[in-house]
Scaffold this active site. Structure first.
Site, PDB file in Angstrom:
ATOM      1  N   GLY A  13       9.115 -44.973  15.148  1.00 34.93           N
ATOM      2  CA  GLY A  13       7.964 -44.129  14.466  1.00 34.93           C
ATOM      3  C   GLY A  13       6.381 -44.639  14.442  1.00 34.93           C
ATOM      4  CB  SER A  19       1.825 -45.759  12.679  1.00 33.31           C
ATOM      5  OG  SER A  19       1.550 -44.652  13.578  1.00 33.31           O
ATOM      6  CB  VAL A  65      15.061 -39.284  16.159  1.00 29.08           C
ATOM      7  CG1 VAL A  65      14.154 -40.621  16.638  1.00 29.08           C
ATOM      8  CG2 VAL A  65      14.005 -38.504  15.376  1.00 29.08           C
ATOM      9  CE1 TYR A 155       5.500 -34.593   2.661  1.00 31.49           C
ATOM     10  CE2 TYR A 155       7.224 -34.820   1.201  1.00 31.49           C
ATOM     11  CZ  TYR A 155       6.603 -35.289   2.224  1.00 31.49           C
ATOM     12  OH  TYR A 155       7.011 -36.281   3.021  1.00 31.49           O
ATOM     13  CE  LYS A 162       9.409 -38.176   4.213  1.00 31.26           C
ATOM     14  NZ  LYS A 162       9.772 -39.291   5.383  1.00 31.26           N
ATOM     15  CB  THR A 193      -0.689 -41.752   9.186  1.00 30.95           C
ATOM     16  OG1 THR A 193       0.160 -40.870   8.554  1.00 30.95           O
ATOM     17  CG2 THR A 193      -0.448 -43.142   8.197  1.00 30.95           C
ATOM     18  CG  LEU A 194      -0.715 -38.322  14.523  1.00 35.12           C
ATOM     19  CD1 LEU A 194      -2.308 -37.775  14.987  1.00 35.12           C
ATOM     20  CD2 LEU A 194       0.168 -38.676  15.758  1.00 35.12           C
ATOM     21  CB  ALA A 195       2.543 -38.049   9.515  1.00 30.77           C
TER      22      ALA A 195
HETATM   23  P1  NAD Z   1       2.670 -41.295  11.750  1.00 31.19           P
HETATM   24  O1  NAD Z   1       2.463 -39.936  12.373  1.00 31.19           O
HETATM   25  O2  NAD Z   1       1.925 -42.368  12.323  1.00 31.19           O
HETATM   26  O3  NAD Z   1       4.366 -41.544  12.165  1.00 31.19           O
HETATM   27  C1  NAD Z   1       5.171 -40.497  12.079  1.00 31.19           C
HETATM   28  C2  NAD Z   1       6.161 -40.859  13.431  1.00 31.19           C
HETATM   29  O4  NAD Z   1       7.177 -39.820  13.559  1.00 31.19           O
HETATM   30  C3  NAD Z   1       5.258 -40.681  14.921  1.00 31.19           C
HETATM   31  O5  NAD Z   1       5.388 -42.029  15.458  1.00 31.19           O
HETATM   32  C4  NAD Z   1       6.168 -39.700  15.613  1.00 31.19           C
HETATM   33  O6  NAD Z   1       5.944 -39.856  16.747  1.00 31.19           O
HETATM   34  C5  NAD Z   1       7.428 -39.706  14.992  1.00 31.19           C
HETATM   35  N1  NAD Z   1       8.226 -38.583  15.416  1.00 31.19           N
HETATM   36  C6  NAD Z   1       7.966 -37.305  14.820  1.00 31.19           C
HETATM   37  N2  NAD Z   1       9.075 -36.495  15.356  1.00 31.19           N
HETATM   38  C7  NAD Z   1       9.779 -37.490  16.262  1.00 31.19           C
HETATM   39  C8  NAD Z   1      11.055 -37.280  17.012  1.00 31.19           C
HETATM   40  N3  NAD Z   1      11.622 -35.935  17.141  1.00 31.19           N
HETATM   41  N4  NAD Z   1      11.634 -38.351  17.619  1.00 31.19           N
HETATM   42  C9  NAD Z   1      10.843 -39.634  17.473  1.00 31.19           C
HETATM   43  N5  NAD Z   1       9.923 -39.796  16.835  1.00 31.19           N
HETATM   44  C10 NAD Z   1       9.327 -38.794  16.234  1.00 31.19           C
HETATM   45  O7  NAD Z   1       2.724 -41.134  10.380  1.00 31.19           O
HETATM   46  P2  NAD Z   1       3.198 -42.023   9.376  1.00 31.19           P
HETATM   47  O8  NAD Z   1       2.452 -41.592   7.870  1.00 31.19           O
HETATM   48  O9  NAD Z   1       3.017 -43.507   9.538  1.00 31.19           O
HETATM   49  O10 NAD Z   1       4.728 -41.535   8.845  1.00 31.19           O
HETATM   50  C11 NAD Z   1       5.719 -42.469   9.011  1.00 31.19           C
HETATM   51  C12 NAD Z   1       6.497 -42.129   7.904  1.00 31.19           C
HETATM   52  O11 NAD Z   1       5.955 -42.524   6.378  1.00 31.19           O
HETATM   53  C13 NAD Z   1       7.256 -40.622   7.711  1.00 31.19           C
HETATM   54  O12 NAD Z   1       8.835 -40.711   7.646  1.00 31.19           O
HETATM   55  C14 NAD Z   1       6.594 -40.145   6.568  1.00 31.19           C
HETATM   56  O13 NAD Z   1       7.023 -39.089   6.086  1.00 31.19           O
HETATM   57  C15 NAD Z   1       6.352 -41.422   5.686  1.00 31.19           C
HETATM   58  N6  NAD Z   1       5.379 -41.482   4.612  1.00 31.19           N
HETATM   59  C16 NAD Z   1       3.989 -41.317   5.087  1.00 31.19           C
HETATM   60  C17 NAD Z   1       3.056 -41.108   3.839  1.00 31.19           C
HETATM   61  C18 NAD Z   1       1.622 -40.834   4.107  1.00 31.19           C
HETATM   62  O14 NAD Z   1       0.882 -40.580   3.384  1.00 31.19           O
HETATM   63  N7  NAD Z   1       0.907 -41.191   5.431  1.00 31.19           N
HETATM   64  C19 NAD Z   1       3.648 -41.569   2.503  1.00 31.19           C
HETATM   65  C20 NAD Z   1       5.036 -41.827   2.378  1.00 31.19           C
HETATM   66  C21 NAD Z   1       5.882 -41.583   3.597  1.00 31.19           C
HETATM   67  O1  0WE Z   2       5.817 -37.413   5.029  1.00 35.23           O
HETATM   68  C1  0WE Z   2       4.284 -37.166   5.151  1.00 35.23           C
HETATM   69  C2  0WE Z   2       3.967 -36.237   6.109  1.00 35.23           C
HETATM   70  C3  0WE Z   2       5.062 -35.767   7.323  1.00 35.23           C
HETATM   71  C4  0WE Z   2       4.524 -34.641   8.073  1.00 35.23           C
HETATM   72  C5  0WE Z   2       3.337 -34.419   8.500  1.00 35.23           C
HETATM   73  C6  0WE Z   2       2.991 -33.272   9.514  1.00 35.23           C
HETATM   74  C7  0WE Z   2       1.720 -33.026   9.823  1.00 35.23           C
HETATM   75  C8  0WE Z   2       1.621 -32.401  11.244  1.00 35.23           C
HETATM   76  C9  0WE Z   2       5.671 -34.198   8.846  1.00 35.23           C
HETATM   77  N1  0WE Z   2       5.463 -33.266   9.559  1.00 35.23           N
HETATM   78  C10 0WE Z   2       4.313 -32.848   9.914  1.00 35.23           C
HETATM   79  N2  0WE Z   2       4.216 -31.662  11.074  1.00 35.23           N
HETATM   80  C11 0WE Z   2       2.781 -31.334  11.579  1.00 35.23           C
HETATM   81  O2  0WE Z   2       2.513 -30.538  12.335  1.00 35.23           O
HETATM   82  N3  0WE Z   2       3.331 -37.263   4.293  1.00 35.23           N
HETATM   83  C12 0WE Z   2       3.989 -38.257   2.969  1.00 35.23           C
HETATM   84  C13 0WE Z   2       2.056 -37.323   4.419  1.00 35.23           C
HETATM   85  C14 0WE Z   2       1.846 -36.095   3.602  1.00 35.23           C
HETATM   86  O3  0WE Z   2       2.185 -34.721   4.135  1.00 35.23           O
HETATM   87  C15 0WE Z   2       1.663 -33.964   3.298  1.00 35.23           C
HETATM   88  C16 0WE Z   2       1.161 -34.329   2.035  1.00 35.23           C
HETATM   89  C17 0WE Z   2       1.261 -35.685   2.308  1.00 35.23           C
HETATM   90  C18 0WE Z   2       0.914 -36.934   1.282  1.00 35.23           C
HETATM   91  C19 0WE Z   2       1.952 -32.391   3.298  1.00 35.23           C
HETATM   92  C20 0WE Z   2       1.458 -31.639   2.163  1.00 35.23           C
HETATM   93  C21 0WE Z   2       0.759 -32.048   1.142  1.00 35.23           C
HETATM   94  C22 0WE Z   2       0.881 -33.460   0.884  1.00 35.23           C
END
Ligand code: NAD
Ligand code: 0WE
Length: 255
Positions: A13, A19, A65, A155, A162, A193-195
């Site tokens: 990830g 990240s 994955v 969400y 989750k 982050t990117l996500a």
């Molecule tokens: P991120 O975009 O840096 O990491 C998400 C990763 O998932 C990326 O590296 C992406 O390549 C990988 N991914 C997506 N689909 C995939 C697949 N099919 N196979 C392999 N890898 C795949 O963003 P992040 O915020 O660091 O997210 C990491 C984790 O933290 C996630 O589970 C996210 O739900 C969780 N999270 C994020 C936040 C937030 O606010 N950013 C808060 C709580 C939990």
């Molecule tokens: O878990 C996450 C993000 C997960 C995520 C984000 C994306 C954006 C781009 C999963 N899939 C995608 N697909 C995409 O195409 N978080 C906890 C961060 C997050 O995401 C939200 C949040 C928060 C916080 C989405 C809606 C509302 C709040």
């Protein structure tokens, strides 16, 4: 003398230096852990390879994955190169962009399937494949969010995913405890982050954290990294099946 000297682990990830996986990786490396990384595809490889190399990593592998064969080949490679594994970090989630934008009741069957496959089943598949290498026990860590436990705007299906992920942590922990394998999750507060990019009301979410959370600020990747070090190290030798909030206390308040 690092707390993770001699420990080997794999991180799923990592996308870039924002990240959550990067915050975790740096902390683990600073304590002496040897790390392997996976990346989703060639687009991510460009960013992941130099970051991983900067932490002295030599095992950097592609892995979608959602593909059993990819997961299998990653652990075959780890088996050949290391012969054992101490920890796994699962920091992966995905839902279709549309599913996070439309009203939740519009969620498609395919959108639901993909979100739960990538974000939840992957933890089962990865843990199963890692087990034969966790000969002296091990520690598995995943990342979750408050949207598992509360209904949060937009969400949507990720919240459902989750919730299933948190339950998966408990079922895996219950089963693997006797083998000395612990399974836990960190429920992180919102982090840029990117996500999190492309989520329309993210600035608003940050404002709310600053106003309402007991510590009146958001959390950092480094703070999640420190909690991850605890859960993955011997410090948490008696902790399994736990959902550990690292969210400046936001989850405890009602208003
Ligand atoms: P991120 O975009 O840096 O990491 C998400 C990763 O998932 C990326 O590296 C992406 O390549 C990988 N991914 C997506 N689909 C995939 C697949 N099919 N196979 C392999 N890898 C795949 O963003 P992040 O915020 O660091 O997210 C990491 C984790 O933290 C996630 O589970 C996210 O739900 C969780 N999270 C994020 C936040 C937030 O606010 N950013 C808060 C709580 C939990
Ligand atoms: O878990 C996450 C993000 C997960 C995520 C984000 C994306 C954006 C781009 C999963 N899939 C995608 N697909 C995409 O195409 N978080 C906890 C961060 C997050 O995401 C939200 C949040 C928060 C916080 C989405 C809606 C509302 C709040």
């Amino acid at each position: 003398m690092g707390m993770m000297d001699g420990r080997k682990g794999i991180i799923f990830g990592l996308a870039n230096d924002r990240s959550i996986a990067w915050g975790i990786a740096r902390k683990l490396r600073a304590e002496g852990a040897e790390l392997a990384f996976t990346y989703l595809n060639e687009v991510f490889e460009k960013r992941v390879r130099p970051l991983a190399q900067s932490l002295g990593s030599e095992i950097i592998l592609g892995c979608d994955v959602a593909k059993d064969a990819d997961i299998e080949s990653v652990f075959t490679e780890i088996g050949e190169r290391w012969g054992k594994l101490d920890f796994v970090v699962h920091s992966v989630a995905y839902a279709g962009r549309e599913e996070l934008r439309q009203p939740f009741h519009h969620t498609s069957r395919e959108g639901f399937r993909v979100a739960l496959d990538v974000s939840v089943y992957s933890l089962v598949g990865i843990t199963h494949a890692a087990l034969p290498l966790m000969k002296d026990g091990g520690s598995v860590l995943t990342l979750t969010y408050l949207g598992a436990q509360r209904a949060l705007p937009n969400y949507n299906v990720m919240g459902v995913a989750k919730a299933a992920l948190e339950s998966t942590v408990r079922y895996l922990a219950a089963e693997l405890g006797e083998r000395g394998v612990r399974v836990n999750a960190i429920s992180a507060g919102p982090i840029r982050t990117l996500a999190a990019s492309g989520i329309s009301n993210f600035s608003e979410i940050f404002g709310i954290m600053e106003q309402r959370s007991p510590m009146h600020r958001s959390v950092t990747q480094e703070e999640v990294g420190k909690a991850a070090l605890y859960l993955l190290s011997d410090l948490a030798s008696g902790v399994t099946g736990e959902i550990h909030f690292v969210d400046t206390g936001y989850n405890i308040v009602g208003l």
